[in-house]
Design a protein around this motif. Structure first.
Motif, PDB file in Angstrom:
ATOM      1  N   ASP A  32       0.845  -1.195   0.000  1.00 25.77           N
ATOM      2  CA  ASP A  32       0.000   0.000   0.000  1.00 25.77           C
ATOM      3  C   ASP A  32       0.885   1.251   0.000  1.00 25.77           C
ATOM      4  OD1 ASP A  32      -1.696   2.109   0.584  1.00 25.77           O
ATOM      5  OD2 ASP A  32      -2.944   0.916   1.964  1.00 25.77           O
ATOM      6  N   VAL A  33       1.135   1.751  -1.210  1.00 28.21           N
ATOM      7  CA  VAL A  33       2.066   2.862  -1.404  1.00 28.21           C
ATOM      8  C   VAL A  33       1.614   4.117  -0.647  1.00 28.21           C
ATOM      9  CG1 VAL A  33       3.027   4.403  -3.172  1.00 28.21           C
ATOM     10  CG2 VAL A  33       2.891   1.950  -3.599  1.00 28.21           C
ATOM     11  N   ALA A  34       0.292   4.400  -0.674  1.00 28.28           N
ATOM     12  CA  ALA A  34      -0.215   5.597   0.021  1.00 28.28           C
ATOM     13  C   ALA A  34       0.005   5.476   1.517  1.00 28.28           C
ATOM     14  CB  ALA A  34      -1.701   5.783  -0.289  1.00 28.28           C
ATOM     15  N   ALA A  35      -0.259   4.309   2.065  1.00 24.29           N
ATOM     16  CA  ALA A  35      -0.101   4.118   3.516  1.00 24.29           C
ATOM     17  C   ALA A  35       1.375   4.176   3.919  1.00 24.29           C
ATOM     18  CB  ALA A  35      -0.724   2.795   3.945  1.00 24.29           C
ATOM     19  N   ILE A  36       2.265   3.666   3.060  1.00 20.05           N
ATOM     20  CA  ILE A  36       3.705   3.750   3.362  1.00 20.05           C
ATOM     21  C   ILE A  36       4.112   5.226   3.386  1.00 20.05           C
ATOM     22  CG2 ILE A  36       6.050   3.248   2.530  1.00 20.05           C
ATOM     23  CD1 ILE A  36       4.893   0.662   1.267  1.00 20.05           C
ATOM     24  N   THR A  37       3.659   5.971   2.354  1.00 17.34           N
ATOM     25  CA  THR A  37       3.978   7.398   2.290  1.00 17.34           C
ATOM     26  C   THR A  37       3.478   8.117   3.541  1.00 17.34           C
ATOM     27  OG1 THR A  37       3.726   7.264  -0.098  1.00 17.34           O
ATOM     28  CG2 THR A  37       3.775   9.470   0.840  1.00 17.34           C
ATOM     29  N   ALA A  38       2.246   7.807   3.934  1.00 16.75           N
ATOM     30  CA  ALA A  38       1.665   8.464   5.115  1.00 16.75           C
ATOM     31  C   ALA A  38       2.482   8.146   6.367  1.00 16.75           C
ATOM     32  CB  ALA A  38       0.213   8.015   5.297  1.00 16.75           C
ATOM     33  N   ALA A  39       2.871   6.883   6.518  1.00 13.84           N
ATOM     34  CA  ALA A  39       3.637   6.495   7.707  1.00 13.84           C
ATOM     35  C   ALA A  39       4.993   7.208   7.720  1.00 13.84           C
ATOM     36  CB  ALA A  39       3.824   4.978   7.735  1.00 13.84           C
ATOM     37  N   LEU A  40       5.632   7.273   6.549  1.00 13.42           N
ATOM     38  CA  LEU A  40       6.944   7.932   6.492  1.00 13.42           C
ATOM     39  C   LEU A  40       6.795   9.434   6.757  1.00 13.42           C
ATOM     40  CD1 LEU A  40       8.562   6.074   3.453  1.00 13.42           C
ATOM     41  CD2 LEU A  40       9.232   5.887   5.851  1.00 13.42           C
ATOM     42  N   ASP A  41       5.749  10.036   6.162  1.00 11.96           N
ATOM     43  CA  ASP A  41       5.516  11.468   6.375  1.00 11.96           C
ATOM     44  C   ASP A  41       5.243  11.767   7.845  1.00 11.96           C
ATOM     45  OD1 ASP A  41       5.974  11.883   3.739  1.00 11.96           O
ATOM     46  OD2 ASP A  41       3.857  12.099   3.161  1.00 11.96           O
ATOM     47  N   ALA A  42       4.657  10.770   8.541  1.00  9.19           N
ATOM     48  CA  ALA A  42       4.372  10.961   9.964  1.00  9.19           C
ATOM     49  C   ALA A  42       5.586  10.667  10.829  1.00  9.19           C
ATOM     50  CB  ALA A  42       3.195  10.073  10.374  1.00  9.19           C
ATOM     51  N   GLY A  43       6.701  10.338  10.188  1.00  5.25           N
ATOM     52  CA  GLY A  43       7.939  10.197  10.950  1.00  5.25           C
ATOM     53  C   GLY A  43       8.422   8.784  11.181  1.00  5.25           C
ATOM     54  N   ALA A  44       7.790   7.795  10.560  1.00  9.47           N
ATOM     55  CA  ALA A  44       8.259   6.414  10.752  1.00  9.47           C
ATOM     56  C   ALA A  44       9.669   6.266  10.171  1.00  9.47           C
ATOM     57  CB  ALA A  44       7.300   5.444  10.067  1.00  9.47           C
ATOM     58  N   ASP A  45      10.451   5.413  10.809  1.00 13.66           N
ATOM     59  CA  ASP A  45      11.817   5.128  10.343  1.00 13.66           C
ATOM     60  C   ASP A  45      11.718   4.125   9.194  1.00 13.66           C
ATOM     61  OD1 ASP A  45      14.344   4.192   9.898  1.00 13.66           O
ATOM     62  OD2 ASP A  45      14.742   3.591  11.976  1.00 13.66           O
ATOM     63  N   VAL A  46      12.271   4.476   8.048  1.00 16.28           N
ATOM     64  CA  VAL A  46      12.122   3.649   6.847  1.00 16.28           C
ATOM     65  C   VAL A  46      12.771   2.260   7.022  1.00 16.28           C
ATOM     66  CG1 VAL A  46      14.194   4.526   5.652  1.00 16.28           C
ATOM     67  CG2 VAL A  46      12.209   3.766   4.308  1.00 16.28           C
ATOM     68  N   ASP A  47      13.770   2.162   7.893  1.00 12.12           N
ATOM     69  CA  ASP A  47      14.439   0.878   8.116  1.00 12.12           C
ATOM     70  C   ASP A  47      14.019   0.194   9.410  1.00 12.12           C
ATOM     71  OD1 ASP A  47      15.971   0.828   5.777  1.00 12.12           O
ATOM     72  OD2 ASP A  47      17.495   2.134   6.663  1.00 12.12           O
ATOM     73  N   GLU A  48      12.948   0.695  10.010  1.00  8.77           N
ATOM     74  CA  GLU A  48      12.513   0.139  11.301  1.00  8.77           C
ATOM     75  C   GLU A  48      12.236  -1.363  11.177  1.00  8.77           C
ATOM     76  OE1 GLU A  48      10.545   2.316  13.974  1.00  8.77           O
ATOM     77  OE2 GLU A  48      10.627   0.525  15.220  1.00  8.77           O
ATOM     78  N   SER A  49      12.752  -2.114  12.139  1.00 11.88           N
ATOM     79  CA  SER A  49      12.492  -3.554  12.145  1.00 11.88           C
ATOM     80  C   SER A  49      11.249  -3.832  12.972  1.00 11.88           C
ATOM     81  CB  SER A  49      13.682  -4.303  12.731  1.00 11.88           C
ATOM     82  OG  SER A  49      13.349  -5.673  12.884  1.00 11.88           O
ATOM     83  N   ASP A  50      10.444  -4.771  12.531  1.00 13.66           N
ATOM     84  CA  ASP A  50       9.273  -5.160  13.333  1.00 13.66           C
ATOM     85  C   ASP A  50       9.667  -6.267  14.309  1.00 13.66           C
ATOM     86  OD1 ASP A  50       9.570  -7.423  11.823  1.00 13.66           O
ATOM     87  OD2 ASP A  50       7.546  -7.412  10.969  1.00 13.66           O
ATOM     88  N   GLY A  51      10.962  -6.417  14.509  1.00  9.48           N
ATOM     89  CA  GLY A  51      11.451  -7.490  15.373  1.00  9.48           C
ATOM     90  C   GLY A  51      12.147  -8.551  14.554  1.00  9.48           C
ATOM     91  N   SER A  52      11.763  -8.662  13.289  1.00 10.76           N
ATOM     92  CA  SER A  52      12.472  -9.608  12.435  1.00 10.76           C
ATOM     93  C   SER A  52      12.767  -9.037  11.043  1.00 10.76           C
ATOM     94  CB  SER A  52      11.693 -10.917  12.318  1.00 10.76           C
ATOM     95  OG  SER A  52      10.403 -10.671  11.834  1.00 10.76           O
ATOM     96  N   ALA A  53      11.891  -8.184  10.520  1.00 12.21           N
ATOM     97  CA  ALA A  53      12.087  -7.719   9.147  1.00 12.21           C
ATOM     98  C   ALA A  53      11.899  -6.210   9.013  1.00 12.21           C
ATOM     99  CB  ALA A  53      11.119  -8.443   8.214  1.00 12.21           C
ATOM    100  N   THR A  54      12.509  -5.652   7.967  1.00 11.20           N
ATOM    101  CA  THR A  54      12.326  -4.239   7.641  1.00 11.20           C
ATOM    102  C   THR A  54      11.156  -4.113   6.666  1.00 11.20           C
ATOM    103  OG1 THR A  54      13.805  -4.468   5.765  1.00 11.20           O
ATOM    104  CG2 THR A  54      14.808  -3.748   7.852  1.00 11.20           C
ATOM    105  N   PRO A  55      10.610  -2.892   6.512  1.00 13.32           N
ATOM    106  CA  PRO A  55       9.532  -2.714   5.529  1.00 13.32           C
ATOM    107  C   PRO A  55       9.965  -3.159   4.124  1.00 13.32           C
ATOM    108  CG  PRO A  55       9.677  -0.791   6.966  1.00 13.32           C
ATOM    109  CD  PRO A  55      10.839  -1.672   7.321  1.00 13.32           C
ATOM    110  N   LEU A  56      11.212  -2.853   3.731  1.00 18.31           N
ATOM    111  CA  LEU A  56      11.664  -3.224   2.389  1.00 18.31           C
ATOM    112  C   LEU A  56      11.669  -4.742   2.223  1.00 18.31           C
ATOM    113  CD1 LEU A  56      12.758  -2.475  -0.383  1.00 18.31           C
ATOM    114  CD2 LEU A  56      15.069  -2.447   0.595  1.00 18.31           C
ATOM    115  N   TYR A  57      12.169  -5.441   3.223  1.00 11.99           N
ATOM    116  CA  TYR A  57      12.187  -6.906   3.144  1.00 11.99           C
ATOM    117  C   TYR A  57      10.768  -7.433   2.943  1.00 11.99           C
ATOM    118  CZ  TYR A  57      13.190 -11.771   4.206  1.00 11.99           C
ATOM    119  OH  TYR A  57      13.307 -13.132   4.119  1.00 11.99           O
ATOM    120  N   LEU A  58       9.826  -6.875   3.721  1.00  9.41           N
ATOM    121  CA  LEU A  58       8.438  -7.363   3.642  1.00  9.41           C
ATOM    122  C   LEU A  58       7.827  -7.071   2.273  1.00  9.41           C
ATOM    123  CD1 LEU A  58       7.239  -6.244   7.192  1.00  9.41           C
ATOM    124  CD2 LEU A  58       7.763  -8.579   6.439  1.00  9.41           C
ATOM    125  N   ALA A  59       8.090  -5.866   1.761  1.00 12.30           N
ATOM    126  CA  ALA A  59       7.540  -5.510   0.439  1.00 12.30           C
ATOM    127  C   ALA A  59       8.097  -6.448  -0.631  1.00 12.30           C
ATOM    128  CB  ALA A  59       7.865  -4.054   0.114  1.00 12.30           C
TER     129      ALA A  59
END
Ligand code: HEC
Length: 296
Positions: A32-59
């Motif tokens: 969901d490109v719009a939701a990723i953009t919104a999360a990043l615009d709200a300050g999310a760390d683009v490389d944040e791990s969810d405990g095992s994977a990064t957003p890029l790995y998941l995508a």
């Protein structure tokens, strides 16, 4: 009561960070490109791990190329580690050539690995010839040894993947040839050879005149015997295709490191890379016969 009052500000601080991380990971999973953009615009760390994977790995894992492109444009580290390895391992593991190409174009490491298994090995194992070519063109090491000493060529030959094997051979595979040893046999320590043989070889080989095959063929009279010639033994193509009898030098080459010198071999053992030990071993193998053939 006092404790929970103290916790309130901490919780208030924590919740938005947690939910942002979750939002970007969910969005990446869904592409969901719009939701990723919104999360990043709200300050999310683009490389944040969810405990095992990064957003890029998941995508990448889910095959969402637009989401992967966006994350990279927004600064994602293409080589960030996750428990599954870097994102490139997800592209290779799922055989997604477009995502693999995207990551390689954006400087992902073609020698990425996961726990010692390289991307090229995964590509061969999954029979993805396009992935093999993309990785090799980007500089993957065709001679890389994964755990247990397996090379991409060994895997390809072992699995009968001729096209991939030929490609690897044409792109830099080096088949080692150890220095000749024949002249050293006369001064070998046969007893040491026997000890090493017992330690390293008898799990798979019998060597009695009337003995049968175990996992490997019977080695009685192996020196001077036609290669891959024991009845009831299902030899590999690699050994069946090696003409002639077992000479001292052929044994030298074979035993040096079977999977490197004889890729595709079914004897997937480390071999005897130390020359002195190998000479002792071959001198001992020579004695396993009614009429040992003469020393050179
Ligand atoms: C894990 C089992 C295993 C171990 C350990 C092992 N081998 Fe083998 N060996 C095999 C198998 C299986 C083959 C048949 C290979 C093929 O067909 O590619 C083989 C084949 C051979 C051959 C070729 C024989 C023929 O009939 O052409 C020789 C020689 C040999 N092994 C020597 C050794 C020596 C010496 C050692 C100890 C350093 C050793 N092997 C350890 C499984 C093993």
């Amino acid at each position: 009561m006092r404790v929970s009052l103290l916790l309130i500000p901490l919780l208030l601080l924590h919740i938005p960070i947690v939910s942002q991380a979750a939002a970007i990971h969910d969005a990446a999973m869904e592409g969901d490109v719009a939701a990723i953009t919104a999360a990043l615009d709200a300050g999310a760390d683009v490389d944040e791990s969810d405990g095992s994977a990064t957003p890029l790995y998941l995508a990448v894992f889910m095959g969402h190329i637009e989401a992967a492109k966006l994350l990279i444009e927004r600064g994602a580290d293409v080589n960030a580690q996750t428990t599954g390895g870097p994102a490139l391992m997800a592209a290779v593991g799922t055989g997604k050539i477009d995502l693999l190409n995207l990551l390689l174009e954006r400087d992902a490491d073609p020698n990425s690995d996961r726990d010692g298994e390289f991307a090229l090995h995964v590509a061969v194992t999954l029979d993805c010839f396009d992935c093999v070519k993309a990785l090799v063109e980007a500089g993957a090491d065709v001679n890389a040894k994964a755990m247990h000493g397996k090379t991409p060529l060994h895997l390809a030959k072992n699995r009968g993947q001729r096209e991939i094997a030929d490609y690897l051979l044409a792109h830099g595979v080096v088949l080692p040839t150890p220095a000749p040893i024949s002249m050293k046999l006369a001064s070998a320590d046969v007893e040491k050879g026997r000890t090493e043989y017992t330690r390293r070889c008898t799990t798979c080989h019998e060597a009695e005149p009337q003995g049968g095959n175990k996992i490997g063929p019977n080695l009685w009279s192996v020196v001077g015997r036609d290669k891959a010639s024991m009845a009831d033994m299902r030899y590999s193509e690699a050994l069946l295709g090696w003409e002639g009898v077992w000479t001292y030098e052929d044994l030298n080459r074979f035993l040096f490191e079977p999977m490197l010198t004889t890729p595709g071999v079914k004897m997937e053992t480390p071999g005897v890379p130390d020359e002195t030990e190998r000479v002792n071993m071959i001198a001992y193998l020579r004695t396993l016969s009614d009429k040992p053939i003469p020393l050179p």
